[in-house]
Each structure stands twice: as C-alpha cells, then as structure tokens.
Design an enzyme around this catalytic site. Sequence first.
Site, PDB file in Angstrom:
ATOM      1  CD  GLU A 165       2.207  -6.540   7.329  1.00 26.26           C
ATOM      2  OE1 GLU A 165       1.433  -5.723   6.809  1.00 26.26           O
ATOM      3  OE2 GLU A 165       1.869  -7.702   7.619  1.00 26.26           O
ATOM      4  CG  HIS A 223       1.177  -8.941   3.739  1.00 23.77           C
ATOM      5  ND1 HIS A 223      -0.034  -9.523   3.990  1.00 23.77           N
ATOM      6  CD2 HIS A 223       1.998  -9.937   3.271  1.00 23.77           C
ATOM      7  CE1 HIS A 223       0.017 -10.812   3.704  1.00 23.77           C
ATOM      8  NE2 HIS A 223       1.242 -11.100   3.258  1.00 23.77           N
ATOM      9  CD  GLU A 254      -3.005  -6.494   3.787  1.00 26.85           C
ATOM     10  OE1 GLU A 254      -3.928  -6.666   4.625  1.00 26.85           O
ATOM     11  OE2 GLU A 254      -1.890  -7.020   3.882  1.00 26.85           O
ATOM     12  CG  HIS A 310      -4.471 -10.482   2.527  1.00 21.27           C
ATOM     13  ND1 HIS A 310      -4.694 -11.261   3.627  1.00 21.27           N
ATOM     14  CD2 HIS A 310      -3.520  -9.576   2.896  1.00 21.27           C
ATOM     15  CE1 HIS A 310      -3.936 -10.830   4.631  1.00 21.27           C
ATOM     16  NE2 HIS A 310      -3.209  -9.813   4.211  1.00 21.27           N
TER      17      HIS A 310
HETATM   18 ZN    ZN Z   1      -1.697  -8.672   4.983  1.00 22.79          ZN
END
Ligand code: ZN
Length: 310
Positions: free
Chosen positions: A274, A192, A137, A100
Amino acid sequence: MRYDDSPPSPESDASVSPDRRWFTRRSGLAVGAAVLAPTLLAGWVLVQLTTGAGADDARPPRIVMPAAVPSPTPTSSPSSAAPQAKGPLAGRTVVIDPGHNTGNFKHTSEIDKKVDIGTNRKECDTTGTTTNAGYMEAEFTLDVSRRLRTVLEAKGLKVVLTHEADRAWGPCIDERARIGNEAAADAVVSVHADGVSSGNRGYHIILPAKVKGGAADTAKIVGPSRDLGERIGSNFARTTGSAPANYLGSGTGLVVRDDLGGLNLSTRPKVFIECGNMRDAKDAALLTSPEWRQKAAQGIADGIVGFLGG
Ligand code: ZN
C-alpha cells in the site's frame, strides 16, 4: 495478525458493509454523467463528501476517470528485447499484480460475486479507492506496475502483469493468485494504495499470515514473503523518502493479514504494498506525481532484485 480496528483495505473494501456496496453501485450510476459532464460529477462528489455520506468507511463514491488507454498487447511483454539476465536473476520470473481495475465500477455485479479463497469466500474484486480529486487507485496501480515492469525487464527478469487494461473488470482475486502460481513466479507483488481518513500517511507492506484451509496453505511462503516484504519496504522508503504508515503496523510498515485471497491462495512468495493514503492530501500529492511513482517503482524493484539475490 489482523487489524480489526483499522479501516478496510485492498480486497476487503467492498465486502464489509452494505453501505459500501451501496456506494459502489451508486458510483456505477454516475458513469454516464461522468463521461458527459465531469465537472458536474466533481460537484456531485463534493456534495457527497461534505454531506458526510460514506464518511464511516472513508471510501467515498468512486469517481469515474478516463480509463487507461486500452492495449491489445499481452500482459506478458516479449522478452526478446530484454537483456539477458546473468547470475541469480537469470531465468527468474516476477509477477506484478496491479490492484483493482479501472472498469470494476461498471461491473459491480461481476466483481461482487463471491470466490473461494480457501479459508473463506470473498468478493471477486473491489473497485479500489480514489484521491479526493478523483485519481483512481486502479490507475495508480497500473501505472506503477508498468514502471516496475520496465525497471525489472532492464535487469533481464521475465515479468508478467496479472492484467493491463486488457479486460473490462477483474481479474478476481483467486485468478490473480493463480497467475502468479502458474507462472511459477519467484516473487509476486500486488500494488495498491490505501483509502483511509486524512492524516493517516505512509506506506505499508502486507505479508501473508500462516493459513490453511481448502486451497489455501501459506506455510511455505510465510518466511520468504516476509523477506521479500522487508526488502521492498526498506528500499521503497529509501527511494521515495516516505515513512512507514503512521496508522497501523506500529511504525514498522509491515502488517500480516489472513483475510486476503490474493495472499492466501498464493504458493509463491508474495506481498501487497500500500504505497500511501489516497485520501490524505499530502500523500495524494505524491501518489499523483509521475516522478514520485517512478521512485516508488524503483524502490519496489530494488527490493525484488535484492530478494532474488541480484
Ligand atoms: Zn487496493
């Protein structure tokens, strides 16, 4: 393998439902308010949460936080100051992809634009999630990525970040893949954190499925990417003390996906990690800790170095 019953993650998060896009845009409207009155915004977010708006997607409105300090420096650090790597690490390149971008929420029309991922068309990029307190995030991914770069450069590796607060939004997922490909990266990691309902905890690694279509052909990277992912997972667990995700992957901390452009378009060994669930208070306490993020970066780095034979 896809986990259709699980909440969306990484690149799929802004693409699934009109509701989600509504939230993304709604949060964009809050930009000005956030700058002027963060306290007011916090109240607004609380209202959104308590009224249940967006509860279906477990991704409440994006919250505006101060962006990371913009840096005019190139995404690839000068390697002159780095030690010369010897042995299997000599001349090797690692591309790190901070998931992102803190500016994405202000550029929803740009990031909503579809790009070709070979097997499909998907949104250029997504806003990512936040903790309940508003830690983005995108801030997390950039911080861990920078720490990871420092650790890897100390080993003499060449490190390239796909972006570093040096652009208003993106890159698009196809460009993120292309950066790794064009760098001829020996390993690529996309960083992430997840945004699913409270009680879901732990890390997981997303591995590329074997896909073929258009510019996507992962046959050659499926095997090495799994090796890379398994090494990162085990080292991440060791350095952070975190457990594999309790909500997918059957306790292995490994998930295979065929719907992520960043993986489908990669020609280099690549995984997503993640690191935890930002919407869970216990995981969030870890993710917001600089000390923990350093451990996370160390674990990811150890996995990469092991994969490269160092
Ligand atoms: Zn993400």
